[in-house]
Design a protein around this motif. Structure first.
Motif, PDB file in Angstrom:
ATOM      1  N   UNK B 188      17.485   6.131 -12.737  1.00  0.00           N
ATOM      2  CA  UNK B 188      17.228   6.477 -14.132  1.00  0.00           C
ATOM      3  C   UNK B 188      16.825   7.948 -14.238  1.00  0.00           C
ATOM      4  N   UNK B 189      17.299   8.617 -15.267  1.00  0.00           N
ATOM      5  CA  UNK B 189      17.132  10.070 -15.421  1.00  0.00           C
ATOM      6  C   UNK B 189      18.526  10.654 -15.511  1.00  0.00           C
ATOM      7  N   UNK B 191      20.282  13.321 -16.571  1.00  0.00           N
ATOM      8  CA  UNK B 191      20.812  14.628 -16.174  1.00  0.00           C
ATOM      9  C   UNK B 191      20.859  14.753 -14.653  1.00  0.00           C
ATOM     10  N   UNK B 193      20.965  12.283 -12.512  1.00  0.00           N
ATOM     11  CA  UNK B 193      21.968  11.349 -11.992  1.00  0.00           C
ATOM     12  C   UNK B 193      23.379  11.895 -12.218  1.00  0.00           C
ATOM     13  N   UNK B 291       8.739   8.657   5.679  1.00  0.00           N
ATOM     14  CA  UNK B 291       8.124   8.617   4.355  1.00  0.00           C
ATOM     15  C   UNK B 291       8.858   9.618   3.474  1.00  0.00           C
ATOM     16  N   UNK B 294       7.951  12.762  -2.927  1.00  0.00           N
ATOM     17  CA  UNK B 294       7.877  12.268  -4.298  1.00  0.00           C
ATOM     18  C   UNK B 294       8.541  13.241  -5.261  1.00  0.00           C
ATOM     19  N   UNK B 295       8.905  14.398  -4.798  1.00  0.00           N
ATOM     20  CA  UNK B 295       9.440  15.400  -5.705  1.00  0.00           C
ATOM     21  C   UNK B 295      10.953  15.272  -5.821  1.00  0.00           C
ATOM     22  N   UNK B 303      19.393  20.234  -9.868  1.00  0.00           N
ATOM     23  CA  UNK B 303      18.410  19.151  -9.904  1.00  0.00           C
ATOM     24  C   UNK B 303      19.088  17.802  -9.677  1.00  0.00           C
ATOM     25  N   UNK B 307      15.955  11.182  -3.084  1.00  0.00           N
ATOM     26  CA  UNK B 307      14.682  11.298  -2.388  1.00  0.00           C
ATOM     27  C   UNK B 307      14.978  11.660  -0.944  1.00  0.00           C
ATOM     28  N   UNK B 310       9.708  13.392   3.430  1.00  0.00           N
ATOM     29  CA  UNK B 310       8.587  14.269   3.101  1.00  0.00           C
ATOM     30  C   UNK B 310       8.257  15.095   4.348  1.00  0.00           C
ATOM     31  N   UNK B 312       6.395  18.700   5.985  1.00  0.00           N
ATOM     32  CA  UNK B 312       5.589  19.907   5.821  1.00  0.00           C
ATOM     33  C   UNK B 312       6.138  20.918   6.812  1.00  0.00           C
ATOM     34  N   UNK B 396      -0.418  15.182   6.661  1.00  0.00           N
ATOM     35  CA  UNK B 396       0.680  14.222   6.636  1.00  0.00           C
ATOM     36  C   UNK B 396       0.202  12.782   6.816  1.00  0.00           C
ATOM     37  N   UNK B 490       8.596  -0.866  -5.355  1.00  0.00           N
ATOM     38  CA  UNK B 490       7.820  -0.011  -6.232  1.00  0.00           C
ATOM     39  C   UNK B 490       8.067  -0.449  -7.663  1.00  0.00           C
TER      40      UNK B 490
END
Lengths: 365, 517
Positions: B188-189, B191, B193, B291, B294-295, B303, B307, B310, B312, B396, B490
């Protein structure tokens, strides 16, 4: 003094409005694109100081209403905000009203700019919430006894509904949200039409400038390799808002959510890092962040602005995007006096969100 | 008889491994990538077959992890133009397709687009009848100049009816066109997608070249195995699926590397550090999967709502420069990089690096000369480097409990065996081919990401329904039902909408059906 807001300001305004959104209010991206398109076509928008308004000038606050998730999926047609504005003007028999934000935080900071640019009129530098809040009666316009109706709700099909008379502003919230659901979960609405003298006594002033100022501070810090958190804190001390304070920094270790009456309530637990190591904090939210708990104490609460920032970038993290493992800094901005009168606290103090205690101001840790 | 072949085509090397049915590494190789992908895959496969002394027909499954699609987008090369169909008018007209794309990419991809009536509301009811005639007119005008079409309808993750109708129309009347449907690619979203769907359509030709290269290379060496592509989330797509959804391979590199390292360490939960020459990446594996960040992720400046793992990134690696000022010692973030073998003291140069102080502290044995650095300075610099790493690990981690640390990468030899917050440091064998191993051990997944109305049903019922849908999706993609596990659940309620609708996201994964495990 009036001034101009142009395309080059929109990045900063989007960042600042997200911070004033206190976790809610929706990502300003789509509103930003709409405002940008309109300003590109018609030129920059004049921003009007409240003091400069004629007492007789009609002002109509305008905003989007409903679920940001719907907005991001069912992107607007682009004509809805002006339709809601003009249809209400027609209803009132007015032709030269100025648009005004109802909400300084999130996407609704952008909607009146689009309307102002398309109609080539000034926008008023003020709003009714001073941040983001979840309900239409949570506006100083309501607190100062102004009537929300007549109001107009518009959809992408050019459908519109005039709410001619409702007996109070709680009824306005209830009926408008019901119509919004039937219209697909997101609409645009104009409400609380009023004259300049009412704006002068009831609006939270300077909040469009404030959002822009905060966003500019973040961008400048990024450019100069300065600490963005420090820059945000300095920038909030404006228009009656207090200097921002970073209450603590840490990483998110737990997010729990539940739906209650259509609102995403929940809490996020944050484990302190660096100077706050071994300490645990909890933020409770209902779309927006409501309060911060630390051990047995409540450190800060509504209506003071509580925003979770990405510790690295200084950008706001909305409650929908809170996720395990994020490194964040938690900002508190003391709200201005107009938001903390006894009448205002009844509406949006802790009791306005079903807590059984009174507002206390933030004293630091 | 049932061996698996994992191949990773990277920027500099093509790696290959062969695993036994019980996941032992039989053979591995690293060969330089040549301009011709077919020959570098073929050479790598030949080398591992030779090493393993296995006949080509012992390979039952071959898995490919590749950055070819990613590179095409980043380098703006070999992309094909796309016809864009957006369904949802009059809604969505405010933000047309490709809004916010970098000009260089937009120019290559943009050919023709149309926004027509149709789409659905969040609760699944139609907004308007689908504008099929407008679509037909659009295709009649443009189909002859196009090879690939992207179709995005409002709320297709809730109700895909209109996207499927366009697919059927194109299949019947314009069969030369490849179709990318947004509900099969993103969540969902609209633009984000749509952006992902258009990118998917734009790499159709690159993907088909990559797939052909893979098939041809294997055929040339006589391998007749079932072929799979590794995707972003550490699971596999069968060849036909990968050809339809190549964009889903775009971040398989870091995922395969982390999963491969975790697998080699026999751990499902660990922090992983990859220490390079200039920088180090820290990630975390939970339940065998990285993992995820989230961004929202940008791919080539666009854009999307993919996902990714994650990670660092620390500005600390083997070549990081050590500097001493009055108050303190710093290590990095600048580095001598690949010139370490000339410039570091242990290699006879005169730059003091992280490698030199580690050797000075007798934590590593590298190079051919003793560093000239004083004991005091090397001790302080080494301690500073560890502080940076320990802080990164702590950022982390999920709790204060010590966790195992898997150390990989050329610079991992510089790390000590004890670190703050770490229960043990594991340095797996074969980590140099972790990506290829990550591809070889990947599973098959199924996914649900959509909005459910919670009225009239309990939350548990909804979640159970969603899990069943994800499981069916995984089985369709080739998973063995008995091995399916739930990777992620989720639920995010829709804010500001008192109608009790929630966005539910479920991922399940399992072994390949017919796999001898």
């Amino acid at each position: 003094m009036s001034w101009q807001i142009g395309i080059e300001d929109l990045d900063a305004l989007a960042i600042g409005a997200a911070i004033l959104g206190t976790g809610g209010g929706g990502d300003p991206y789509i509103g930003r694109v709409m405002a940008e398109t309109a300003i590109r076509e018609n030129g920059s928008v004049t921003v009007y100081n409240v003091d400069d308004l004629d007492d007789d000038r009609w002002v109509i606050p305008i905003a989007g209403m409903g679920a940001p998730t719907v907005l991001f999926e069912k992107v607007p047609r682009g004509t809805e905000p002006v339709a809601a504005f003009r249809r209400l003007e027609d209803h009132l028999g007015v032709q030269d009203a100025f648009p005004c934000p109802i909400e300084a935080g999130g996407i609704n900071s952008m909607v009146p700019l689009q309307v102002a640019a398309l109609l080539k009129r000034p926008v008023v530098d003020a709003d009714g919430m001073g941040r983001a809040f979840p309900a239409l009666y949570m506006q100083t316009f309501h607190i100062f006894g102004i009537q929300g109706t007549p109001a107009c709700i518009a959809s992408e099909f050019d459908d519109f509904v005039i709410l001619d008379h409702l007996h109070d502003n709680y009824a306005l919230e209830w009926i408008a949200r019901g119509i919004t659901i039937r219209m697909g979960g997101h609409t645009f609405l104009s409400q609380f039409p009023m004259r300049g003298h009412d704006v002068k006594r009831s609006a939270i002033r300077g909040t469009l400038s404030l959002g822009l100022r905060i966003g500019k501070a973040v961008l400048l810090a990024e450019k100069n390799h300065r600490d963005p958190l420090e820059a945000v804190c300095e920038a909030t001390h404006y228009a009656g808002y207090g200097r921002g304070q970073i209450v603590f920094s840490g990483k998110i270790v737990e997010v729990s959510r539940r739906t209650a009456d259509g609102f995403a309530r929940g809490k996020v637990r944050i484990q302190g890092l660096n100077a706050d190591r071994d300490q645990s904090f909890e933020i409770e939210f209902q779309n927006e962040n409501l309060l911060i708990r630390h051990e047995e104490r409540i450190l800060a609460m509504v209506p003071d602005l509580i925003t979770v920032l990405d510790s690295h970038t200084g950008l706001a993290v909305t409650t929908e995007r809170l996720r395990y493992g994020q490194r964040v800094a938690v900002l508190v901005i003391p709200a201005p006096a107009i938001m903390k009168s006894p009448e205002a606290l009844q509406v949006w103090g802790p009791r306005g969100f079903d807590y059984d205690f009174d507002y206390e101001k933030y004293f630091g840790r | 008889m049932k061996y698996r072949l994992g191949i990773d085509v990277g920027g500099t090397n093509t790696d290959a491994v062969i695993l036994t049915p019980d996941d032992m590494v039989v053979a591995k190789t690293k060969t330089p990538v040549t301009r011709d992908v077919v020959s570098s895959i073929r050479d790598a496969v030949r080398a591992v077959l030779k090493d393993s002394e296995l006949p080509a027909d012992a390979i039952s499954h071959a898995m490919l992890g590749t950055t070819q699609v990613t590179n095409a987008i980043i380098e703006r090369q070999r992309l094909n133009p796309v016809g864009m169909i957006r369904i949802g008018a009059p809604a969505t007209l405010a933000v047309p397709p490709l809004t916010g794309w970098p000009a260089s990419l937009k120019e290559m991809v943009q050919r023709a687009s149309i926004m027509v009536r149709g789409g659905h509301e969040f609760d699944g009811r139609p907004m308007a009848p689908l504008g099929l005639n407008d679509i037909r007119r659009f295709l009649d005008e443009n189909a002859h100049t196009l090879s690939s079409i992207a179709v995005t309808a409002v709320f297709s993750p809730v109700n895909a009816e209109h996207e499927l109708a366009v697919r059927d129309l194109i299949g019947d009347e314009y069969p030369h066109l490849t179709v990318s449907l947004s509900h099969e690619i993103g969540s969902v979203g609209l633009l984000e997608r749509e952006n992902a769907t258009v990118l998917n359509a734009a790499v159709a030709e690159v993907a088909s070249m990559a797939a052909n290269a893979f098939e041809d290379a294997l055929r040339e060496v006589g391998v007749e195995a079932a072929l799979f592509f590794a995707q972003n989330d550490g699971t596999l797509m069968a060849m036909d699926y990968a050809l339809r959804y190549p964009i889903l391979t775009v971040a398989c590199g870091p995922t395969n590397s982390m999963r491969g390292a975790a697998f080699l360490s026999r751990l499902d939960d660990a922090v992983i550090i990859d220490v390079g020459g200039t920088s180090s990446d820290i990630g975390m594996i939970r339940g065998g999967f990285p993992r995820q960040s989230s961004l929202a992720v940008e791919v080539g400046g666009v854009r999307t709502n993919f996902r990714m793992p994650d990670l660092i990134a620390l500005g600390l690696g083997g070549g990081s420069r050590v500097r001493e000022s009055e108050e303190r010692v710093t290590v990095g973030p600048d580095s001598v990089g690949y010139r370490i073998i000339e410039e570091a003291q242990v290699f006879g140069g005169d730059v003091l690096t992280f490698t030199d102080v580690a050797v000075g502290q007798k934590k590593a044995h590298i190079g051919h000369r003793n560093p000239t650095v004083s004991q005091d300075l090397s001790e302080r610099a080494y301690r500073e480097a560890l502080r940076i790493i320990e802080e990164g690990i702590d950022r982390m981690k999920t709790s204060a409990e010590p966790v195992p640390l898997i150390a990989v990468g050329g610079g991992s030899a510089l790390l000590p065996d004890r670190l703050e917050g770490v229960s043990e440091v594991i340095r797996p064998l074969h980590f140099d081919v972790a990506n290829a191993i990550g591809a070889a051990i990947a599973q098959v997944s199924g996914r649900v990401d959509r909005i459910y109305a919670m009225t009239g049903r309990s939350r548990d019922q909804v979640i159970q329904d969603a899990i069943a849908t994800a499981q069916a999706d995984a089985v369709r993609a080739g998973a063995d039902r008995n091995t399916l596990e739930i990777i992620e659940v989720e639920e995010i309620p829709l804010a500001y909408l008192p109608s009790n609708a929630s966005r539910v996201r479920i991922t399940v994964a399992g072994q390949l059906a017919g796999d001898p495990l």
